[in-house]
Design a protein around this motif. Structure first.
Motif, mmCIF file in Angstrom:
data_model
loop_
_atom_site.group_PDB
_atom_site.id
_atom_site.type_symbol
_atom_site.label_atom_id
_atom_site.label_comp_id
_atom_site.label_asym_id
_atom_site.label_seq_id
_atom_site.Cartn_x
_atom_site.Cartn_y
_atom_site.Cartn_z
ATOM 1 N N ALA A 1 0.820 -1.238 0.122
ATOM 2 C CA ALA A 1 -0.046 -0.018 -0.068
ATOM 3 C C ALA A 1 0.861 1.362 0.030
ATOM 4 C CB ALA A 1 -0.992 -0.061 1.200
ATOM 5 N N LEU A 2 2.185 1.153 0.480
ATOM 6 C CA LEU A 2 2.944 2.453 0.510
ATOM 7 C C LEU A 2 4.106 2.574 -0.569
ATOM 8 C CD1 LEU A 2 4.003 2.033 4.330
ATOM 9 C CD2 LEU A 2 2.084 3.127 3.144
ATOM 10 N N ALA A 3 4.058 1.143 -1.632
ATOM 11 C CA ALA A 3 5.199 1.228 -2.480
ATOM 12 C C ALA A 3 4.981 2.241 -3.423
ATOM 13 C CB ALA A 3 5.067 -0.104 -3.162
ATOM 14 N N GLY A 4 6.022 2.977 -3.664
ATOM 15 C CA GLY A 4 6.042 3.975 -4.678
ATOM 16 C C GLY A 4 5.230 5.280 -4.373
ATOM 17 N N ALA A 5 4.840 5.445 -3.296
ATOM 18 C CA ALA A 5 3.891 6.680 -2.913
ATOM 19 C C ALA A 5 5.374 7.756 -2.410
ATOM 20 C CB ALA A 5 3.503 6.242 -1.368
ATOM 21 N N ASP A 6 5.129 8.762 -2.832
ATOM 22 C CA ASP A 6 6.237 10.212 -2.717
ATOM 23 C C ASP A 6 5.782 10.780 -1.570
ATOM 24 O OD1 ASP A 6 7.252 9.186 -5.252
ATOM 25 O OD2 ASP A 6 6.091 10.343 -6.164
ATOM 26 N N SER A 7 4.723 10.611 -0.899
ATOM 27 C CA SER A 7 4.323 11.517 0.011
ATOM 28 C C SER A 7 3.519 11.012 1.124
ATOM 29 C CB SER A 7 3.733 12.995 -0.457
ATOM 30 O OG SER A 7 2.561 12.780 -0.875
ATOM 31 N N GLN A 8 3.239 11.399 2.604
ATOM 32 C CA GLN A 8 1.910 11.010 3.290
ATOM 33 C C GLN A 8 0.756 11.219 2.701
ATOM 34 O OE1 GLN A 8 2.330 11.878 7.759
ATOM 35 N NE2 GLN A 8 0.854 13.209 7.269
ATOM 36 N N SER A 9 0.765 12.460 2.047
ATOM 37 C CA SER A 9 -0.823 12.599 1.352
ATOM 38 C C SER A 9 -1.140 11.447 0.474
ATOM 39 C CB SER A 9 -0.673 13.907 0.857
ATOM 40 O OG SER A 9 -0.527 15.023 1.856
ATOM 41 N N GLU A 10 -0.164 11.142 -0.265
ATOM 42 C CA GLU A 10 -0.364 10.118 -1.336
ATOM 43 C C GLU A 10 -0.746 8.870 -0.572
ATOM 44 O OE1 GLU A 10 1.385 7.821 -5.298
ATOM 45 O OE2 GLU A 10 2.282 9.640 -4.333
ATOM 46 N N VAL A 11 -0.186 8.425 0.393
ATOM 47 C CA VAL A 11 -0.615 7.176 1.094
ATOM 48 C C VAL A 11 -2.013 7.218 1.729
ATOM 49 C CG1 VAL A 11 0.099 5.771 3.224
ATOM 50 C CG2 VAL A 11 1.689 6.540 1.881
ATOM 51 N N LEU A 12 -2.155 8.629 2.085
ATOM 52 C CA LEU A 12 -3.476 8.658 2.712
ATOM 53 C C LEU A 12 -4.924 8.552 1.788
ATOM 54 C CD1 LEU A 12 -2.864 11.483 5.652
ATOM 55 C CD2 LEU A 12 -3.083 9.023 5.707
ATOM 56 N N GLU A 13 -4.546 9.103 0.662
ATOM 57 C CA GLU A 13 -5.259 9.032 -0.516
ATOM 58 C C GLU A 13 -5.540 7.536 -0.812
ATOM 59 O OE1 GLU A 13 -3.933 11.069 -3.848
ATOM 60 O OE2 GLU A 13 -4.184 13.090 -3.018
ATOM 61 N N ARG A 14 -4.588 6.587 -0.963
ATOM 62 C CA ARG A 14 -4.553 5.244 -1.332
ATOM 63 C C ARG A 14 -5.541 4.623 -0.225
ATOM 64 N NH1 ARG A 14 1.396 3.184 -3.081
ATOM 65 N NH2 ARG A 14 1.799 4.472 -4.855
#
Length: 569
Positions: free
Chosen positions: A197-210
């Motif tokens: 779920a975190l792979a390739g995420a560039d920021s905390q915001s992107e993780v939270l979107e996912r």
């Protein structure tokens, strides 16, 4: 309905003097009138469906109607039930009910029996077309047809539709309304448990979107994100909280002394904090007993804490969060004999009480349910839920291992309720009752089975297996042995207590009922419950035994809401 069963069914109705939950009688003297439509709608929407018997007059003791034209009625039913073409006007009921009908004979006269099957969850509700869905949807309650209100119709219409409410962005909320500490701890856990779920995420915001905490289109926190990680979700949704109340009597109306409530609390915050606070509120109002554990001892509350937590977690995780339900809170209510947890919204996804006992898991709120498996509690690494269908079996195991009846579940047309008993099966009252039964020596398993019947009125083999956490063979053997001894009677797989009508002695529980009625007053079951200190469910077999023994008499049929009891003359 099998023709061979019709005479027995009508005899039961004649003894009761009224229809019942499964059977409705219509005269049909002038054919099939509009009064039949709500009944077919109700049976189509109610678990198990039901049957309509046309050609009998209830006011005349369910006697055949003179001049009843069975053929004309069957022609009208055929028109009501036939499929409609794409270019035709809809029928009198929408969607088309699933029903069969046939001519049968009773007392030498013709009647028409209509068997109405329950519609699949995805096709509900069945409603009277001319009245529209919101005003023409009915369900069966007691011996009558009950019109559903707007919210109840919405619930019935969305039984298999996943909710999008938890994905909605919260207007007025911002990233600062999320608890940074909870966000950080959740992401840390995910690095171990859900690295993809975190792979390739560039920021905390992107993780939270996912993971559904932030809405991608607006950048706002979602409802699921605010509820699971928010600093104070109630600033946006004041009623999305948990209310707790401890009552002194066995229903809300009972007042003991000057007390209408023993304790109450409004529990707010994010879901992990609300769950912990609600559990603490319940436990502080429970009795505890000292139990030895190895070289030490600990205080054990009368309801297992793990079962309490599971009941509350299920309520907040699977409740209805749609606009129509955001004015209602999860209610945790403690009574002297039980804990009730009320969750807004019906049992979702076409599930039944039976399927959730088997561990079936379907989530109305898919984002929130998944998120709560990642979000930890404030003071520990444990997460709120597992979302794997283990909650109900775990709750069941915790209760039965501690000598308590299995959790009970009921669903209304607007809510789902979990009940956990506060007393063990073998409490002093039940022991007194068992000692008064007589009938020779019994095994512990037989006594446990009798105790379950004493509390629940009737059981099937599968229900007894769940209640006592034993194999099906063990439960069946106990019921067979009790049936052979004459203490229990089985009828089509349902077992009930069988009490001798000629018994002259009274059990302690029966004596308390007689003493309560000794003033010559007429009392309802709830009033007797308050007077004797026994729950209504525990009173049912006691009242039935006293009626069979001729000690007391009811004032109305079993299906009547006005049924009360008095001493026999």
């Amino acid at each position: 309905m099998d023709p061979a069963d019709l005479p027995n069914v009508i005899n039961e109705l004649r003894r009761a003097g009224t229809d019942n939950t499964r059977i409705e009688v219509k005269s049909g003297g002038r054919g099939v009138g509009k009064s039949l439509l709500p009944t077919i709608s109700a049976f189509s929407n109610t678990a198990g469906g039901g049957s309509v018997i046309i050609g009998l007059d209830e006011k005349s003791g369910f006697a055949p109607v003179d001049g009843f034209n069975a053929r004309a009625v069957m022609d009208q039913l055929a028109e009501l039930a036939r499929p409609r073409g794409a270019n035709e006007e809809p029928g009198l009921l929408s969607p088309r009910p699933r029903m069969t009908f046939e001519r049968q004979e009773l007392d030498g006269a013709a009647v028409v029996v209509v068997d109405v099957a329950e519609l699949p969850a995805a096709e509900k509700p069945c409603f009277v077309t001319s009245q529209g869905k919101e005003r023409g949807t009915f369900v069966r309650v007691g011996e009558g047809d009950h019109r559903l209100d707007t919210y109840e119709v919405f619930q019935l219409s969305t039984l298999t539709v996943p909710s999008a409410a938890d994905r909605e962005p919260v207007r007025g909320a911002a990233m600062d309304d999320l608890d940074n500490s909870v966000v950080s701890r959740t992401i840390q856990r995910m690095q171990t448990n859900r690295p993809r779920a975190l792979a390739g995420a560039d920021s905390q915001s992107e993780v939270l979107e996912r993971i559904g905490v932030i809405d991608r289109d607006t950048g706002l926190p979602t409802l699921a994100g605010v509820l699971a990680m928010g600093r104070f979700p109630q600033q946006f949704f004041p009623q999305l909280m948990i209310s707790f109340a401890a009552y002194p009597g066995r229903d809300k109306e009972a007042v003991v002394g000057d007390d209408r409530m023993v304790d109450r609390a409004v529990l707010e915050g994010a879901i992990p904090d609300m769950v912990d606070d609600a559990v603490r509120a319940v436990v502080r109002n429970l009795r505890v007993r000292r139990v030895s554990r190895g070289v030490g001892a600990e205080d054990v509350p009368e309801i297992p804490i793990a079962a309490i937590r599971e009941a509350i977690v299920n309520a907040v995780m699977h409740r209805d969060y749609s606009d129509l339900a955001r004015g209602d809170q999860v209610r945790v209510e403690l009574y002297p004999d039980r804990l009730e947890v009320h969750s807004p919204g019906v049992l979702w996804g076409g599930q039944t009480i039976e399927s959730i006992h088997r561990g079936s898991s379907r989530s109305r709120n898919q984002v929130l349910a998944r998120l709560l498996t990642d979000v930890p509690f404030t003071d520990r690494d444990e997460t709120v839920g597992e979302n794997a269908g283990y909650g109900i079996p775990r709750m069941q195991g915790e209760m039965t291992r501690n000598g308590l009846p299995s959790p009970r579940f009921r669903t209304t047309w607007a809510s789902f309720v979990t009940e956990l008993d506060r007393f063990g099966l073998m409490n002093p009252e039940t022991r007194d009752w068992l000692d008064g039964l007589g009938g020779g020596r019994r095994t512990d398993m037989q006594d446990h089975a009798l105790a379950v019947l004493h509390h629940l009125d009737s059981v099937t083999v599968d229900e007894l297996r769940r209640q006592l956490a034993v194999d099906t063979t063990v439960a069946q053997t106990a019921l067979d042995q009790l049936s052979a001894s004459g203490l229990v009677q089985g009828d089509h797989g349902v077992y009930r207590l069988e009490v001798s009508e000629n018994r002259s002695d009274l059990t302690p529980a029966e004596k308390r009922v007689i003493d309560a009625l000794g003033t010559g007053e007429t009392m309802s079951a709830r009033e007797i419950s308050v007077a004797t200190g026994a729950s209504v469910s525990a009173l049912r077999p006691v009242l039935r035994a006293l009626i069979n023994a001729g000690r007391i008499e009811p004032t109305a049929p079993p299906t009547s809401r006005n049924r009360a009891y008095r001493l026999s003359e």
